[in-house]
Design a protein around this motif. Structure first.
Motif, mmCIF file in Angstrom:
data_model
loop_
_atom_site.group_PDB
_atom_site.id
_atom_site.type_symbol
_atom_site.label_atom_id
_atom_site.label_comp_id
_atom_site.label_asym_id
_atom_site.label_seq_id
_atom_site.Cartn_x
_atom_site.Cartn_y
_atom_site.Cartn_z
ATOM 1 N N SER A 179 0.817 -1.213 0.000
ATOM 2 C CA SER A 179 0.000 0.000 0.000
ATOM 3 C C SER A 179 0.853 1.266 0.000
ATOM 4 N N SER A 180 0.373 2.273 -0.699
ATOM 5 C CA SER A 180 1.073 3.562 -0.672
ATOM 6 C C SER A 180 0.674 4.371 0.573
ATOM 7 N N ASN A 181 -0.279 3.851 1.304
ATOM 8 C CA ASN A 181 -0.706 4.485 2.553
ATOM 9 C C ASN A 181 0.122 3.902 3.696
ATOM 10 N N GLY A 182 0.938 4.754 4.284
ATOM 11 C CA GLY A 182 1.870 4.285 5.310
ATOM 12 C C GLY A 182 1.184 3.609 6.487
ATOM 13 N N ALA A 183 0.044 4.123 6.875
ATOM 14 C CA ALA A 183 -0.639 3.554 8.036
ATOM 15 C C ALA A 183 -1.143 2.149 7.733
ATOM 16 N N VAL A 184 -1.650 1.979 6.523
ATOM 17 C CA VAL A 184 -2.134 0.657 6.132
ATOM 18 C C VAL A 184 -0.972 -0.331 6.067
ATOM 19 N N ARG A 185 0.126 0.122 5.476
ATOM 20 C CA ARG A 185 1.293 -0.763 5.364
ATOM 21 C C ARG A 185 1.802 -1.119 6.761
ATOM 22 N N ARG A 186 1.836 -0.136 7.612
ATOM 23 C CA ARG A 186 2.256 -0.363 9.007
ATOM 24 C C ARG A 186 1.402 -1.461 9.655
ATOM 25 N N ARG A 187 0.119 -1.325 9.453
ATOM 26 C CA ARG A 187 -0.773 -2.299 10.065
ATOM 27 C C ARG A 187 -0.522 -3.706 9.511
ATOM 28 N N ALA A 188 -0.265 -3.777 8.209
ATOM 29 C CA ALA A 188 -0.023 -5.079 7.583
ATOM 30 C C ALA A 188 1.298 -5.673 8.070
ATOM 31 N N ILE A 189 2.305 -4.834 8.222
ATOM 32 C CA ILE A 189 3.585 -5.335 8.733
ATOM 33 C C ILE A 189 3.399 -5.814 10.177
ATOM 34 N N ASP A 190 2.716 -5.014 10.963
ATOM 35 C CA ASP A 190 2.501 -5.389 12.369
ATOM 36 C C ASP A 190 1.760 -6.720 12.485
ATOM 37 N N HIS A 225 2.078 -9.170 10.584
ATOM 38 C CA HIS A 225 3.056 -10.238 10.387
ATOM 39 C C HIS A 225 3.977 -10.376 11.598
ATOM 40 N N LEU A 226 4.292 -9.267 12.219
ATOM 41 C CA LEU A 226 5.107 -9.356 13.440
ATOM 42 C C LEU A 226 4.332 -10.112 14.527
ATOM 43 N N ASP A 227 3.032 -9.869 14.597
ATOM 44 C CA ASP A 227 2.201 -10.638 15.525
ATOM 45 C C ASP A 227 2.253 -12.131 15.191
ATOM 46 N N CYS A 228 2.217 -12.417 13.901
ATOM 47 C CA CYS A 228 2.264 -13.827 13.483
ATOM 48 C C CYS A 228 3.575 -14.470 13.937
ATOM 49 N N ILE A 229 4.649 -13.707 13.873
ATOM 50 C CA ILE A 229 5.945 -14.248 14.303
ATOM 51 C C ILE A 229 5.919 -14.513 15.813
ATOM 52 N N ASP A 230 5.286 -13.639 16.538
ATOM 53 C CA ASP A 230 5.117 -13.891 17.976
ATOM 54 C C ASP A 230 4.365 -15.198 18.212
ATOM 55 N N ILE A 231 3.330 -15.381 17.446
ATOM 56 C CA ILE A 231 2.552 -16.617 17.573
ATOM 57 C C ILE A 231 3.425 -17.817 17.255
ATOM 58 N N ARG A 261 7.747 -1.086 -2.456
ATOM 59 C CA ARG A 261 7.203 -1.074 -1.096
ATOM 60 C C ARG A 261 7.065 -2.496 -0.541
ATOM 61 N N LEU A 262 6.715 -3.412 -1.416
ATOM 62 C CA LEU A 262 6.652 -4.816 -0.992
ATOM 63 C C LEU A 262 8.011 -5.253 -0.457
ATOM 64 N N ALA A 263 9.063 -4.900 -1.182
ATOM 65 C CA ALA A 263 10.414 -5.288 -0.768
ATOM 66 C C ALA A 263 10.739 -4.713 0.616
ATOM 67 N N GLU A 264 10.391 -3.461 0.812
ATOM 68 C CA GLU A 264 10.649 -2.827 2.108
ATOM 69 C C GLU A 264 9.860 -3.496 3.230
ATOM 70 N N SER A 265 8.594 -3.745 2.976
ATOM 71 C CA SER A 265 7.752 -4.365 4.007
ATOM 72 C C SER A 265 8.282 -5.739 4.373
ATOM 73 N N LEU A 266 8.625 -6.499 3.347
ATOM 74 C CA LEU A 266 9.113 -7.854 3.609
ATOM 75 C C LEU A 266 10.413 -7.810 4.408
ATOM 76 N N GLN A 267 11.230 -6.820 4.119
ATOM 77 C CA GLN A 267 12.510 -6.704 4.811
ATOM 78 C C GLN A 267 12.292 -6.538 6.320
ATOM 79 N N GLU A 268 11.323 -5.713 6.659
ATOM 80 C CA GLU A 268 11.062 -5.501 8.078
ATOM 81 C C GLU A 268 10.536 -6.770 8.746
ATOM 82 N N ILE A 269 9.688 -7.467 8.043
ATOM 83 C CA ILE A 269 9.164 -8.727 8.590
ATOM 84 C C ILE A 269 10.288 -9.746 8.714
#
Lengths: 388, 388, 388, 388
Positions: free
Chosen positions: C108-119, C121-127, C158-166
């Motif tokens: 997403s080009s919307n930072g807040a939406v992308r943030r939520r999607a990354i988060d 995945h971070l939750d999934c990693i916690d699980i 943006r996909l590349a960046e998001s995946l990198q953080e995950i």
């Protein structure tokens, strides 16, 4: 939309390489039609190609196919072409017309066959030094027709080894461009079937190896502009083989089947920095004029690329970006389509006239008497073709 | 499953017509490979075909292609075939290899061309009278490559007229079988592209006109067994051209690409009354042995049809009907698949031996020395092929 | 063929992960049918999955989908599963059912939406840390429906960046597995449409990132076993999502549409070192039991994988290699097909009995009364489904 | 090209029926997005549809879907529509959202289910009498997901019987229009998968039965304009369901994916006498506005049809026929494309203004405040959708 003058200013940078074999005979497995005036020699092919450039200003170089265009003296051929006003471009290798290659060339499990295929490419590099060609384009007919016929993993490994040896022989300014194809003439598996394979193989080779995207070499429904975007993003788009298709590798005139697709492709080329002389992306035609006249077919083709490039240059990218950011699907699509629906033909006619070119190149060709002349002159000899 | 013995009892009725051209050279637009032992004459083709029948008991008749198999005396040819133990079958016309047919044959807007194409079919009917052939099979390469190239409606009307004249010349026991094809060699539109068109055209002709279903002539994903069912239901399925494909009209060995599909097709053939000598449905091969050996390729093909027919005959139709009625999806699918997953090869080997045939026809061919003999004998002359 | 005992010995290593959502309701955009006995909770899904493993010995782990399978205490869930005899497997993220993701999630080009999607995945990693899951599987519905709707290059970046953080958040033993899909629910472009894109993205991430191959996510005609070969060769095949299809992403039972294809895929898995516990390749089901019963549907699925794996293990690789080397197309194809045509069902029934499993798991399930029991017990509550 | 004024004169005859359900929510199996302002009742749908007609002058009638648009008093509904300036059009039946139809409706082997499905159609005919609708459109979701699941021949026969009973109930001025679809929601076989089946079934019914061609319901690569030509030639083209697609039945805005294809379709419509009020061919939209706004999506759709119709009317048919006759492939293609490449948008804006319509209907809609108003007014209640 963008300012027309500014947009069209960039058209100066458009150069489309035409293939020597487009002027010879080709066709389908059912029939290859011959026509009067067909070239018998590479020199005659160059003469035809030069005519296309003369009338359009769009086709300054001609790709050669080895061995179809083999001559004794390539320096002389280069000069001959220069005399006609065109240059020699990409060298295309051929490993699909000898009996030896029945089960593969660069992928063959037979060392002698693979050796011969590699050597053919080394010969092509020698020719490139003589012609000043920058690109060695490799399209392989390698593949199998039946499950189990061969070990597809072993073939892939041998392909990598063969390419490595060819790559090592490249000069500093030379590039290897690896084409992929979904199917045909192999009907079960193709050794380089998709951009992913071509990308992985050229990535392993190094910085002088690139992917060639033939617009007719994809599975039904494939979004080609996505691949254009991705390869530009990855820095691996080396060249295009332009043509169009309704079904398989139909090799019709570029833009004839789906002009909107060609527009979208050119949009991504421009968007991704693939347009213009220093982009490193070569635009080539690779078609098969089976029913239509060949020289006019080539003129139509380069004009189609020009027209869709012009439309793509008209996209109002600032307004588009804004609509995209706002999530206004219809507005974004509308801005995009506005450029496509604009009739650029009148301004392109003016553009041509301002450069001393005929406003209507097809009419000019018809009026020129060129076809009549070659019909009369080119009598006897062996008409050039895929098998020649 | 059904009782094996009973099911296999019906196998006696299986007869597969082989095409004379399968024994000659064919290939792709890129290359046609020649091989030692390839027939030079129709008599040699018949000899090869007879070998296939001798070893399998499955291929009692041979289809001819005119003009490829033209001879002066068809009665003599028929006798020659009989001497080899085979009969002459379907006559296939050819309107795709002459320059005149570049823009169409039976659909041409040029009256003289259309006349010639019609006359060719009338000649074929004459040949049928001499050979005792029942079916005239018409496959047309007619079509166009570019939108606007021709008026597709006018072509359809002319096709109807041309077919009418041909139909009128049929003898009482003769049939016209019209084949359809999705694309190739035409790349924008094909004049008979789908079963619907062939059905509409043959319906207009009358009761002696039928549809030919070539298993490789459909769009990707098409459910072919549905068409088999529908044509049988409508009383219009005349014949099959069997082959297989992964992509387009690949013309691979029948059953090689998707054996489960061939099983499903044979299930619908049996279900719809299309199996057996009096069914009016002719089973033919139409393939292109590009890489594999031709005679073994034909043996493999008829065995594949036999194996999948045997499996289809094993379907426990009573249990299947019960599971279908009860809406038990997995049970019905399971009963259906039970037959497919049964290995019928051992019982078919016994079946062959009980009839004095070799248990393993491919091994028997290899052991026979036949290939070695024809490699030595058939030297000189012009190898038969699509263009011959 | 290979020695049956030896070949089947390797079957011990076969383990197929079943998805929790297979036991809930799913369907098409036209209708989702509910059925009695459908689980209301993740615990009930696990119970059903455990039944599949109990009867087949093939399905020791269960994949979870977050948020569909969200619970408060994952350690307790893990214990619950262990008590049923199964483990918790892959964690699947979900960014396609919230209104926010209408125009994209990780892209997403919307930072807040992308943030939520990354988060998410971070939750999934916690699980994953709580469940002991090894793989985080990411399938994105991201894409566009109209040309120009969005900037496909920007999305890729943006996909590349998001995946990198995950990716950076993964534990040492955890992996990120990126799935690709040709189309649907996006109908113009998909952000990860092909294996090449998934490969390029995971290559950029690093050694813990792999590609997931869903057998239903390709263009018509795609040679899937080639991709299997290539990804294994490149060391990037992380997992399979098994299912089958005739048309698009039909999500039918694996092996149901084209068993020969599944056989070929398993052949390449074995050939390329992707078979067995230490191979790093996870075999999963991902299907949609729309019309058929769910638990028997899963049993049928794991049996199909086992049957085709067994057949693939029977391929006489030495003889095959020899035939391939000699260029004997028909012999090589014949050796390959011999294994496919062998009916392994009797020996697999014996194999099961020798391990204390029912010879016929489907019959055993029917006889068990399990379905009747859950139909009666699971009354009230909300049946699980894609939207739950 | 043709004289613009004359050509455009025929545009008066263009009338496009819009579907009531386009204004409600729809989507994919993964997610259906709701949006503010979505109608809750059929009256609100009609209000939205009337807005489209008010702004474009192109959409005088609205198709209803039963039971989605069920009301107590259809005469009152008709009056209500008339008050808004629109008429009620085609009645679409629905046999795909009840549990009973899980295994089929008109094709079901369960007599009670089939009875219910037939009765539903008889109810629809009653509604048609009340609304004055001419066409009963039948699209069936009937089919199977697995080979062997049901007897496809038996289903076809039952379909014929069911249709016969429905057909018999038609009034003198009423028509039955049978739609075909390649696949989805059935994934192995569809009971009416292609135009051939719909043709054969409607031919058996009689002169009041016609085929409905949905532009998204074909196999990849299908030449749709050929089918248009053929159905017009056979006198069986009843109506279109317009939409566009890149992959499957994507249900995108008509003309969005391939405007050149829509142009070619309209060319054949005109060529074959299918254009205009007395042609008997109804032009309808059937789309799924998943991401884009619904009312502007409909406006864009009818404008696209108008634009491509205008371009098709510009084809210089005399010059085209001459070029076709002479076998000048490039000239014929060029004349055809000249019309397509002409930018008709300015003259269409004039055409609109001369009729008191807004030059730019999309801008006019935006400026009208209509969307804001319905967003505010339509609060509470149940938004209409496929499941409503």
């Amino acid at each position: 939309m963008n300012d027309v003058a500014t947009a069209l200013g960039r058209l100066e940078e458009l150069a489309i390489e035409v293939p020597s074999w487009a002027y010879g005979n080709s066709g389908t497995r059912f029939k290859v039609f011959g026509t009067p005036g067909t070239p018998r020699t590479v020199q005659e092919k160059l003469t035809d190609a030069a005519k296309v450039h003369e009338l359009t200003g769009l086709a300054p170089t001609v790709a050669l196919h080895i061995p179809w265009d083999k001559v004794d003296d390539y320096a002389a051929l280069k000069e001959y072409a220069a005399g006609l006003g065109v240059g020699l471009g990409t060298i295309n290798s051929n490993t699909f017309q000898d009996d030896e290659y029945k089960f593969g060339s660069l992928t063959s499990s037979n060392g002698a066959v693979r050796r011969r295929a590699i050597d053919h490419h080394l010969d092509c590099i020698d020719i490139m030094h003589a012609t000043g060609s920058k690109d060695l384009k490799i399209w392989l007919a390698d593949g199998t027709n039946y499950p189990g016929q061969d070990d597809i993993r072993g073939r892939q490994d041998r392909l990598a080894e063969s390419l490595q040896e060819i790559y090592a022989a490249l000069g500093d300014e030379q590039r290897l461009v690896l084409e992929y194809k979904f199917f045909e003439p192999a009907f079960y598996h193709t050794d380089v079937p998709d951009w992913g394979t071509s990308y992985a193989q050229t990535l392993a080779l190094g910085e002088k190896a690139f992917v060639c995207l033939d617009t007719g070499h994809h599975a039904p429904g494939t979004n080609i502009e996505f691949i254009v975007m991705q390869l530009l993003r990855l820095g691996k788009l080396g060249s295009f083989d332009f043509n169009s298709r309704f079904y398989a590798d139909d090799d019709l005139i570029v833009g004839a089947a789906d002009p909107f697709q060609l527009f979208r492709i050119m949009h991504e080329v421009i968007r991704g920095g693939g347009f213009g002389k220093d982009s490193g992306v070569a635009l080539m035609l690779d078609q098969c004029h089976n029913l239509e006249e060949k020289i006019p077919g080539q003129i139509r083709s380069v004009l189609n690329v020009q027209e869709m490039t012009a439309r793509a240059l008209l996209v109002d990218t600032a307004a588009l970006a804004e609509a995209q950011r706002s999530g206004d699907v219809l507005a974004a699509n509308g801005i995009f389509n506005d450029a496509f629906y604009t009739d650029v033909r009148p301004v392109l006619a003016e553009w041509r006239e301002s450069r001393g070119l005929p406003a209507d190149p097809l009419a000019a060709f018809k009026a020129s008497g060129y076809q009549k002349k070659i019909n009369e002159d080119r009598v006897g000899g062996q008409q050039a073709g895929w098998g020649a």
